[in-house]
Design an enzyme around this catalytic site. Sequence first.
Site, PDB file in Angstrom:
ATOM      1  N   GLN A   1      -2.126   2.423   0.226  1.00 51.57           N
ATOM      2  CA  GLN A   1      -3.050   2.532   1.349  1.00 51.57           C
ATOM      3  C   GLN A   1      -3.164   1.185   2.059  1.00 51.57           C
ATOM      4  O   GLN A   1      -4.032   0.375   1.769  1.00 51.57           O
ATOM      5  CB  GLN A   1      -4.433   3.013   0.909  1.00 51.57           C
ATOM      6  CG  GLN A   1      -5.316   3.290   2.104  1.00 51.57           C
ATOM      7  CD  GLN A   1      -6.537   4.102   1.769  1.00 51.57           C
ATOM      8  OE1 GLN A   1      -6.761   4.511   0.642  1.00 51.57           O
ATOM      9  NE2 GLN A   1      -7.344   4.340   2.770  1.00 51.57           N
ATOM     10  N   PHE A   2      -2.278   0.974   3.038  1.00 51.58           N
ATOM     11  CA  PHE A   2      -2.256  -0.300   3.751  1.00 51.58           C
ATOM     12  C   PHE A   2      -3.531  -0.539   4.552  1.00 51.58           C
ATOM     13  O   PHE A   2      -3.867  -1.682   4.870  1.00 51.58           O
ATOM     14  CB  PHE A   2      -1.025  -0.395   4.668  1.00 51.58           C
ATOM     15  CG  PHE A   2      -1.168   0.342   5.965  1.00 51.58           C
ATOM     16  CD1 PHE A   2      -1.614  -0.313   7.104  1.00 51.58           C
ATOM     17  CD2 PHE A   2      -0.864   1.692   6.052  1.00 51.58           C
ATOM     18  CE1 PHE A   2      -1.752   0.363   8.307  1.00 51.58           C
ATOM     19  CE2 PHE A   2      -0.995   2.375   7.248  1.00 51.58           C
ATOM     20  CZ  PHE A   2      -1.443   1.712   8.384  1.00 51.58           C
ATOM     21  N   THR A   3      -4.297   0.505   4.859  1.00 53.75           N
ATOM     22  CA  THR A   3      -5.498   0.332   5.671  1.00 53.75           C
ATOM     23  C   THR A   3      -6.588  -0.471   4.959  1.00 53.75           C
ATOM     24  O   THR A   3      -7.551  -0.898   5.590  1.00 53.75           O
ATOM     25  CB  THR A   3      -6.073   1.687   6.143  1.00 53.75           C
ATOM     26  OG1 THR A   3      -6.406   2.475   5.006  1.00 53.75           O
ATOM     27  CG2 THR A   3      -5.072   2.425   7.019  1.00 53.75           C
TER      28      THR A   3
END
Length: 154
Positions: A78-80
Amino acid sequence: MYVLLQRVRSARVEVHGAVVGQIAQGLLVLLCAEQGDTEQQADKLLAKLLKIRIFADAEGKMNRSVQDVQGGLLLVSQFTLAADTSGGNRPSFTQAAPAAEGQRLYDYVVEQAQKMHPNVATGVFAADMQVHLINDGPVTIPLRIAPPGAASSP
């Protein structure tokens, strides 16, 4: 590396309506590789995930780890989590590792976790995933192992 870990009674990840990973009791781990992260941060993070004592003992105190309770690990990229919202209303993700490096480090964490823990499931890197969970507690903990030269937080 930055993670948001959630103690769950169960969790699963779906891609295009198909379940790609699921666990019963354990930890749902949303994982983000940041600029400058290396295997060293990944190793420290994984060691912490496997040993963090957030499961109840016989007296109801959080004294047991996911290993102690033989729980599952569901690792989801989850790069966010690297979002920077200080500059306005649209988040910036410049602190996230580039996609190829993020995937390499995510794959490394998964490979190492599978060597160290018997019950590891995953999402699909960079896929549009639907994550379903029953949060236990709820217990949700942010954890960051900073890249070399960066300040640790939270």
